[in-house]
Design a protein around this motif. Structure first.
Motif, PDB file in Angstrom:
ATOM      1  N   ARG A 288       0.842  -1.209   0.000  1.00  0.00           N
ATOM      2  CA  ARG A 288       0.000   0.000   0.000  1.00  0.00           C
ATOM      3  C   ARG A 288       0.874   1.255   0.000  1.00  0.00           C
ATOM      4  NH1 ARG A 288      -3.431  -0.848   5.211  1.00  0.00           N
ATOM      5  NH2 ARG A 288      -4.361   1.171   4.590  1.00  0.00           N
TER       6      ARG A 288
ATOM      7  N   VAL B  90       1.258   4.441  -2.903  1.00  0.00           N
ATOM      8  CA  VAL B  90       1.240   5.888  -2.670  1.00  0.00           C
ATOM      9  C   VAL B  90       2.464   6.537  -3.310  1.00  0.00           C
ATOM     10  CG1 VAL B  90       1.304   7.710  -0.917  1.00  0.00           C
ATOM     11  CG2 VAL B  90      -0.053   5.636  -0.528  1.00  0.00           C
TER      12      VAL B  90
ATOM     13  N   ASP C 239      -5.030   3.960   7.113  1.00  0.00           N
ATOM     14  CA  ASP C 239      -4.561   4.683   5.926  1.00  0.00           C
ATOM     15  C   ASP C 239      -3.606   5.816   6.294  1.00  0.00           C
ATOM     16  OD1 ASP C 239      -5.899   3.088   4.161  1.00  0.00           O
ATOM     17  OD2 ASP C 239      -7.622   4.430   3.915  1.00  0.00           O
TER      18      ASP C 239
ATOM     19  N   ARG D 186       0.146   6.411   4.740  1.00  0.00           N
ATOM     20  CA  ARG D 186       0.600   7.664   4.115  1.00  0.00           C
ATOM     21  C   ARG D 186       1.796   8.242   4.875  1.00  0.00           C
ATOM     22  NH1 ARG D 186      -1.743   9.930   0.233  1.00  0.00           N
ATOM     23  NH2 ARG D 186      -1.074  12.033   0.803  1.00  0.00           N
TER      24      ARG D 186
ATOM     25  N   ALA E 114       4.774   6.418   3.623  1.00  0.00           N
ATOM     26  CA  ALA E 114       5.158   6.882   2.290  1.00  0.00           C
ATOM     27  C   ALA E 114       5.859   8.233   2.367  1.00  0.00           C
ATOM     28  CB  ALA E 114       3.921   6.967   1.395  1.00  0.00           C
TER      29      ALA E 114
ATOM     30  N   ILE F  49       2.802  15.431   2.297  1.00  0.00           N
ATOM     31  CA  ILE F  49       2.066  14.342   2.952  1.00  0.00           C
ATOM     32  C   ILE F  49       2.030  14.557   4.464  1.00  0.00           C
ATOM     33  CG2 ILE F  49       2.178  11.882   3.521  1.00  0.00           C
ATOM     34  CD1 ILE F  49       3.085  11.356   0.679  1.00  0.00           C
TER      35      ILE F  49
END
Length: 669
Positions: A19, A23, A71, A75, A78, A129
């Motif tokens: 996942r 991203v 989530d 993020r 990432a 982010i």
């Protein structure tokens, strides 16, 4: 699954890292898709994702490791990887590094200017982010960025300082490495919504792990091979970065201190490395790294997590301390071997060139051509390894233009050409020859006859734009050659800073590319010619070709007072000895050749990413493959062999083409 991770403890880690990969992606430059490759490492890259893994593990540790990550945690992971990647772009520029994990990096492929901007773009994406996650996250990121810069400044300030202290070293590695690993753990913990003391414990875990991580990296620089690391080793010593083993060894070895007080040669750096390893300081540094890992593990003891979970996280951290890299899946580009003298163009093509030069009057007989090694020697190179078979007419046209270019180059470089007015008359005559109407009779003389025989075939099937670019390129080349001839006559030698633009202007690279386009019956689109990586490829191919030419032809260039030889330029600019200048230029050309090989390896990846090439990627790649192969081979031809034989009668050819300034300039058709 990352190494040494217990999938029974963290069952969703691999899926959550996928996942994170979803991203991650290259920065998109609005309306310029051909630049996307700057921030995309390509599908063959294998990222270890250490920082995203730490972010997720820190999140799991404070929540439920049996459940997939939220989530926000994905993020956050990432964002941490993007901040890390952005810093690598800058590190490679600062360290003058051209490989990472055994592959060419952005610095090698795009050049330092674009690499810095690419790093800024990636870092900005990571910062965005963090800002989207919240004020606390972005503030923690900003503080970490300040500390990272502080660590890099401290390290730079201590370069070549034999008296560097251990505390200064620890302050530097805290900023340059530990801070970002600490941030990864802190940001992961933030997404769990637990008390700040638990966040701080995980941040301290990351800090101590980061100190151990950099210590082990510094040890590997002294004890590993380039193959194991996927990058050059023993670079810290030669670059004046004195790490903990060096600091401790220097405290007990006066010979080492004497070596550390100045920049070192490769031999001196190897000797310094031997002294450091023999001192026992490497083992002491390993012991300190173990202590830091024990302190990291101690930070987890206060957290409300099962011992198996804490142990699994510590085991993962210990497993990544050995940063040896598996061999690259991309095979290195082999440098072509020297060409044997009996290798060359096919016999029938060589015979055609010989006959064509006689028929046009460039030489008076085949024997005269064979006698002139500077012309005949061009024909003896590894043609089979460089040029794929093609249509016979295009082949003869491209080779004929290449031979005419060699003759034109010699007309201006001839040491017997000493009259500045004659130089200008030569340039005017050549421009007049180019600009005559196609239907008008050719100017008299061998050069004009040769040109008249080639130009209709060169332009056949070419667009008007290509024809204009080709003629403009020739005219600019003649003007640059005129300038060089005047510099030779006047005894002018440029500075090192001016060498590149002056030498490149006289290189005839546009003509060389045009000849390859004709040979392969292709026209390179402007979007490709103007791409920064392609421009860099052309510049590096030029540098390798002509700087090696400077080395091979140095004796003759000194005798003829050729002004644009880099060895002569370095000596004039720095006042160093001839041998020192040669050594300096040899180092430069070796670096340029390595960078060129890196860019060549990257071109297929780039061509896949540049849109709108209409299914001709393979053909365009072949054009640049031929160009760079020629760069690797050209200075091994007999053209540069030393000989006592008399050269061609260049003055005869010049007299036929002179266009004195007193005559009116010809009007363009």
């Amino acid at each position: 699954m990352p190494r040494e991770i217990d999938s029974a403890v963290f069952p969703h880690l691999e899926a959550d890292l996928d996942r994170v990969r979803d991203v991650l992606g290259p920065v998109q430059f609005r309306d310029r898709p051909e630049l996307t490759a700057l921030t995309d490492e390509g599908p063959v890259t294998s990222r270890r994702l250490v920082r995203p893994t730490l972010t997720l593990l820190s999140y799991y540790l404070l929540t439920d490791p049996a459940a997939p990550a939220d989530d926000r945690a994905v993020r956050a992971a990432a964002g941490m990887e993007l901040l890390h990647l952005g810093s690598l772009y800058h590190d490679d520029v600062i360290d003058h590094a051209f490989l990472r994990r055994g592959r060419p990096n952005a610095n090698a492929v795009w050049g330092s200017h674009m690499a810095v901007l690419g790093g800024d773009s990636v870092t900005s994406s990571g910062t965005r982010i963090l800002a989207e996650l919240g004020q606390r996250e972005v503030l923690a990121g900003a503080i970490a960025s300040e500390q990272m810069c502080e660590g890099m400044v401290i390290e730079a300030a201590d370069l070549y300082a034999a008296s560097r202290s251990e505390q200064s070293y620890l302050d530097a590695i805290h900023g340059k490495t530990a801070v970002l690993l600490s941030l990864a753990c802190r940001v992961g913990a933030m997404q769990a919504g637990r008390p700040e003391d638990q966040e701080e414990a995980l941040a301290q875990f990351g800090r101590y792990f980061g100190l151990a991580y950099q210590l082990c990296d510094d040890i590997l620089d002294l004890t590993s091979t380039a193959e194991e690391m996927g990058k050059p080793v023993n670079t810290d010593l030669s670059e004046g970065i004195y790490t903990l083993p060096v600091i401790r060894a220097a405290a007990r070895d006066r010979e080492l201190v004497r070596l550390l007080r100045r920049a070192m040669t490769g031999e001196q750096a190897a000797r310094a490395r031997e002294l450091v390893v023999a001192s026992g300081a490497v083992d002491e540094a390993r012991a300190m790294a173990d202590e830091f890992m024990d302190q990291a593990a101690g930070q987890l003891a206060t957290l409300p997590a099962h011992p198996n979970i804490r142990h699994a996280m510590t085991a993962y951290a210990r497993s990544v301390l050995d940063r040896r890299t598996p061999p690259s899946v991309v095979p290195p580009q082999a440098t072509p071997p020297p060409a044997a003298h009996d290798h060359g163009l096919p016999q029938e093509l060589t015979q055609w060139v010989r006959s064509w030069m006689v028929d046009t009057g460039l030489v008076r007989s085949p024997a005269e051509f064979d006698h002139h090694h500077r012309w005949a020697g061009v024909m003896r190179f590894g043609a089979a390894e460089i040029l794929a078979p093609t249509d016979g007419t295009r082949e003869r046209t491209a080779i004929g233009m290449a031979m005419l270019s060699v003759v034109l180059d010699d007309l201006f470089e001839d040491p017997q050409l000493r009259d500045p007015n004659a130089v200008t008359a030569l340039r005017r005559g050549l421009v007049a020859m180019l600009r005559q109407a196609p239907e008008a009779p050719a100017r008299p003389g061998a050069i004009a006859t040769a040109w008249a025989s080639l130009w209709p075939r060169l332009r056949a099937g070419r667009t008007t734009r290509w024809q204009e670019r080709f003629l403009d390129g020739l005219e600019e080349w003649f003007e640059a050659a005129e300038c060089e001839a005047h510099h030779r006559i006047n005894g002018y030698i440029p500075s090192v800073a001016d060498y590149l633009p002056l030498r490149m202007s006289t290189s005839g690279i546009e003509t060389a590319i045009a000849c390859v386009e004709v040979y392969q019956d292709r026209e390179l689109p402007s979007k490709l010619r103007n791409h920064p990586v392609i421009r860099r490829l052309e510049e590096l191919a030029f540098l390798v070709t002509f700087v090696e030419n400077d080395l091979v032809g140095l004796d003759q260039d000194e005798a003829d007072q050729i002004p644009y030889n880099l060895v002569r330029v370095v000596r004039h600019d720095t006042g160093c000895t001839r041998n020192d200048a040669i050594e300096q230029v040899q180092r430069q050309v070796a670096e340029h050749r390595a960078q060129l090989e890196a860019v060549v390896r990257y071109i297929p990846v780039l061509l896949r990413m540049v849109p709108g090439l209409s299914g001709q990627r393979k053909e365009y790649g072949s054009i640049y493959g031929n160009l760079t192969n020629f760069a690797f081979w050209v200075n091994r031809t007999d053209r540069y062999a030393q000989t006592a034989a008399a050269g061609p009668d260049l003055e005869r050819l010049r007299r036929e083409i002179y266009y004195p300034a007193a005559e009116p300039a010809p009007a363009a058709p």
